[in-house]
Design a protein around this motif. Structure first.
Motif, mmCIF file in Angstrom:
data_model
loop_
_atom_site.group_PDB
_atom_site.id
_atom_site.type_symbol
_atom_site.label_atom_id
_atom_site.label_comp_id
_atom_site.label_asym_id
_atom_site.label_seq_id
_atom_site.Cartn_x
_atom_site.Cartn_y
_atom_site.Cartn_z
ATOM 1 N N THR A 15 0.827 -1.220 0.000
ATOM 2 C CA THR A 15 0.000 0.000 0.000
ATOM 3 C C THR A 15 0.860 1.268 0.000
ATOM 4 O OG1 THR A 15 -0.121 -0.325 2.398
ATOM 5 C CG2 THR A 15 -2.065 -0.953 1.117
ATOM 6 N N TYR A 16 2.170 1.085 0.052
ATOM 7 C CA TYR A 16 3.099 2.216 0.215
ATOM 8 C C TYR A 16 2.830 3.347 -0.783
ATOM 9 C CZ TYR A 16 7.471 4.798 0.551
ATOM 10 O OH TYR A 16 8.393 5.802 0.704
ATOM 11 N N GLU A 17 2.736 2.987 -2.043
ATOM 12 C CA GLU A 17 2.656 4.041 -3.074
ATOM 13 C C GLU A 17 1.345 4.818 -3.020
ATOM 14 O OE1 GLU A 17 4.501 4.086 -6.623
ATOM 15 O OE2 GLU A 17 6.147 2.783 -6.029
ATOM 16 N N ILE A 45 20.299 3.721 -0.768
ATOM 17 C CA ILE A 45 19.986 3.103 0.530
ATOM 18 C C ILE A 45 18.495 3.283 0.823
ATOM 19 C CG2 ILE A 45 20.488 3.171 3.002
ATOM 20 C CD1 ILE A 45 23.159 4.671 2.160
ATOM 21 N N GLY A 46 17.792 2.188 1.052
ATOM 22 C CA GLY A 46 16.359 2.265 1.362
ATOM 23 C C GLY A 46 15.556 2.639 0.127
ATOM 24 N N CYS A 47 15.675 1.827 -0.910
ATOM 25 C CA CYS A 47 15.024 2.172 -2.190
ATOM 26 C C CYS A 47 13.509 2.047 -2.124
ATOM 27 C CB CYS A 47 15.569 1.281 -3.310
ATOM 28 S SG CYS A 47 15.331 -0.478 -2.989
ATOM 29 N N LEU A 68 19.297 -0.969 -2.446
ATOM 30 C CA LEU A 68 19.100 -1.915 -1.337
ATOM 31 C C LEU A 68 18.047 -1.425 -0.359
ATOM 32 C CD1 LEU A 68 20.685 -1.141 1.566
ATOM 33 C CD2 LEU A 68 22.656 -1.614 0.153
ATOM 34 N N ASP A 69 17.407 -2.411 0.243
ATOM 35 C CA ASP A 69 16.374 -2.099 1.240
ATOM 36 C C ASP A 69 16.317 -3.244 2.247
ATOM 37 O OD1 ASP A 69 13.789 0.006 1.198
ATOM 38 O OD2 ASP A 69 13.530 -1.776 2.445
ATOM 39 N N ILE A 70 15.997 -2.893 3.480
ATOM 40 C CA ILE A 70 15.960 -3.888 4.550
ATOM 41 C C ILE A 70 14.697 -4.763 4.485
ATOM 42 C CG2 ILE A 70 14.764 -2.503 6.313
ATOM 43 C CD1 ILE A 70 16.953 -3.418 8.303
ATOM 44 N N CYS A 93 18.957 -5.854 2.192
ATOM 45 C CA CYS A 93 20.112 -5.709 3.090
ATOM 46 C C CYS A 93 19.910 -4.522 4.029
ATOM 47 C CB CYS A 93 21.353 -5.504 2.216
ATOM 48 S SG CYS A 93 22.858 -5.270 3.130
ATOM 49 N N ASP A 94 20.395 -4.672 5.236
ATOM 50 C CA ASP A 94 20.424 -3.572 6.201
ATOM 51 C C ASP A 94 21.682 -2.755 5.902
ATOM 52 O OD1 ASP A 94 20.816 -1.976 8.406
ATOM 53 O OD2 ASP A 94 20.524 -3.571 9.881
ATOM 54 N N ILE A 95 21.554 -1.474 5.684
ATOM 55 C CA ILE A 95 22.732 -0.668 5.330
ATOM 56 C C ILE A 95 23.804 -0.746 6.420
ATOM 57 C CG2 ILE A 95 21.710 1.496 6.197
ATOM 58 C CD1 ILE A 95 24.304 1.097 3.368
ATOM 59 N N GLU A 96 23.382 -0.995 7.654
ATOM 60 C CA GLU A 96 24.378 -1.043 8.733
ATOM 61 C C GLU A 96 25.218 -2.315 8.680
ATOM 62 O OE1 GLU A 96 23.298 1.102 12.473
ATOM 63 O OE2 GLU A 96 21.289 0.621 11.755
ATOM 64 N N SER A 109 20.014 8.527 -0.835
ATOM 65 C CA SER A 109 18.985 7.938 0.009
ATOM 66 C C SER A 109 17.863 8.943 0.218
ATOM 67 C CB SER A 109 19.598 7.547 1.365
ATOM 68 O OG SER A 109 18.624 6.893 2.132
ATOM 69 N N ASN A 110 16.633 8.518 -0.039
ATOM 70 C CA ASN A 110 15.480 9.405 0.129
ATOM 71 C C ASN A 110 14.616 8.948 1.293
ATOM 72 O OD1 ASN A 110 13.817 11.631 -0.798
ATOM 73 N ND2 ASN A 110 12.333 10.094 -1.489
ATOM 74 N N MET A 111 14.485 9.793 2.295
ATOM 75 C CA MET A 111 13.554 9.595 3.414
ATOM 76 C C MET A 111 13.758 8.247 4.138
ATOM 77 S SD MET A 111 11.638 12.304 3.563
ATOM 78 C CE MET A 111 9.888 12.211 3.916
HETATM 79 C C1 SAM Z 1 9.944 5.853 3.897
HETATM 80 S S1 SAM Z 1 10.627 4.534 2.970
HETATM 81 C C2 SAM Z 1 11.410 5.421 1.620
HETATM 82 C C3 SAM Z 1 11.516 4.552 0.396
HETATM 83 C C4 SAM Z 1 12.025 5.251 -0.866
HETATM 84 N N1 SAM Z 1 13.369 5.771 -0.667
HETATM 85 C C5 SAM Z 1 11.087 6.343 -1.300
HETATM 86 O O1 SAM Z 1 11.513 7.493 -1.374
HETATM 87 O O2 SAM Z 1 9.908 6.050 -1.546
HETATM 88 C C6 SAM Z 1 12.017 4.020 3.939
HETATM 89 C C7 SAM Z 1 12.628 2.733 3.421
HETATM 90 O O3 SAM Z 1 13.848 2.506 4.134
HETATM 91 C C8 SAM Z 1 13.983 1.120 4.372
HETATM 92 N N2 SAM Z 1 14.919 0.979 5.503
HETATM 93 C C9 SAM Z 1 14.725 1.299 6.804
HETATM 94 N N3 SAM Z 1 15.821 1.018 7.537
HETATM 95 C C10 SAM Z 1 16.743 0.513 6.674
HETATM 96 C C11 SAM Z 1 18.080 0.017 6.830
HETATM 97 N N4 SAM Z 1 18.674 -0.032 8.028
HETATM 98 N N5 SAM Z 1 18.729 -0.440 5.734
HETATM 99 C C12 SAM Z 1 18.125 -0.420 4.507
HETATM 100 N N6 SAM Z 1 16.865 0.020 4.315
HETATM 101 C C13 SAM Z 1 16.176 0.493 5.369
HETATM 102 C C14 SAM Z 1 12.554 0.654 4.654
HETATM 103 O O4 SAM Z 1 12.379 -0.724 4.473
HETATM 104 C C15 SAM Z 1 11.762 1.500 3.657
HETATM 105 O O5 SAM Z 1 11.571 0.834 2.432
#
Ligand code: SAM
Length: 248
Positions: A15-17, A45-47, A68-70, A93-96, A109-111
């Motif tokens: 439902t994100y979009e 990061i966090g696509c 990548l995204d967690i 993947c977790d960026i950490e 990385s966006n948001m």
């Molecule tokens: C608010 S969404 C933003 C998604 C996208 N960048 C956008 O602009 O629509 C945040 C994203 O960050 C991912 N995320 C959160 N913590 C993360 C981490 N430690 N490593 C990678 N991804 C992560 C979440 O799974 C989520 O998909």
């Protein structure tokens, strides 16, 4: 905490979009900060579902993109979106915990990075992932986000449960060589319920550690109080911080 963050994004992926207006707007703004040179290798990061990635594909059609995204549910949607692009690799993947085999010319990385919470102040490791001359560009939520919700909760003497976002001053203090700008976006919801529901649809409803959720009747009271403040719609502040670092 991280498990909860992942679970919520897993649940919100489909439902994100539908509720990602702010993320789209910030993605458009962040894309205007990106360099005009052509990076060969890019890390995002966090696509999520690929909203910001779409800008990367258009701006840098020749680049190899590692997204990548967690959340595996987000990754799956993003993979489908870019399935016909051989230059794009999407991984869960977790960026950490991320270990790169090569360095990048651009990291974006966006948001997302505010989800690292206190580790937001340990982002220096990202510098080691950049080639010389490479750049890091990102957007995150800042401390004045959701001021209106916090105010209503304060008026009714209930805890707001929201994550605490960083101030511009604190980031500037931690990263003196990085450049930051800020922006307030005011978004209108047709009700307080619609605002809260958007968190659920996005998967962003994880509350602060130690927060005791309010009872349903208290929550209804807060919602009524908020809705009563305005006739047509409620306003909500999104305080967005844009960061940029160039690795020389
Ligand atoms: C608010 S969404 C933003 C998604 C996208 N960048 C956008 O602009 O629509 C945040 C994203 O960050 C991912 N995320 C959160 N913590 C993360 C981490 N430690 N490593 C990678 N991804 C992560 C979440 O799974 C989520 O998909």
């Amino acid at each position: 905490m991280k498990e909860r963050i992942v679970q919520r994004f897993q649940a919100g992926a489909k439902t994100y979009e539908q509720s990602a207006d702010i993320q789209r707007q910030v993605a458009a703004n962040l894309s205007k900060h990106l360099p005009t040179i052509s990076p060969k290798r890019i890390l995002e990061i966090g696509c999520g579902t690929g909203i910001f990635s779409q800008y990367l594909v258009s701006l840098y059609p020749q680049a190899r993109l590692n997204l990548l995204d967690i959340s595996s549910a987000m990754v799956q949607i993003c993979q489908q979106r870019f399935s016909s692009y051989p230059q794009i690799q999407v991984s869960c993947c977790d960026i950490e915990l991320f270990q790169a085999d090569e360095k990048f010319d651009l990291i974006v990385s966006n948001m997302t990075l505010h989800w690292l919470q206190d580790n937001l102040y340990k982002m220096d490791f990202l510098k080691n992932l950049l080639n010389q001359g490479g750049g890091l560009f990102f957007s995150i939520l800042g401390e004045n986000s959701f001021l209106e919700w916090k105010q209503i909760c304060q008026d009714l003497q209930v805890e707001d449960g929201l994550l605490r976002f960083p101030s511009l001053a604190s980031l500037r203090g931690y990263y003196p060589q990085w450049r930051f700008t800020e922006e307030n976006i005011i978004y209108c919801y047709h009700s307080a319920y619609a605002f809260l529901h958007s968190f659920k649809q996005l998967g962003t409803q994880t509350s602060r550690i130690g927060y005791q959720p309010m009872t349903l009747s208290r929550l209804r009271q807060v919602i009524r109080h908020f809705d009563a403040q305005s006739f047509e719609s409620i306003k909500m502040t999104y305080h967005v911080l844009y960061g940029n670092y160039c690795h020389i």
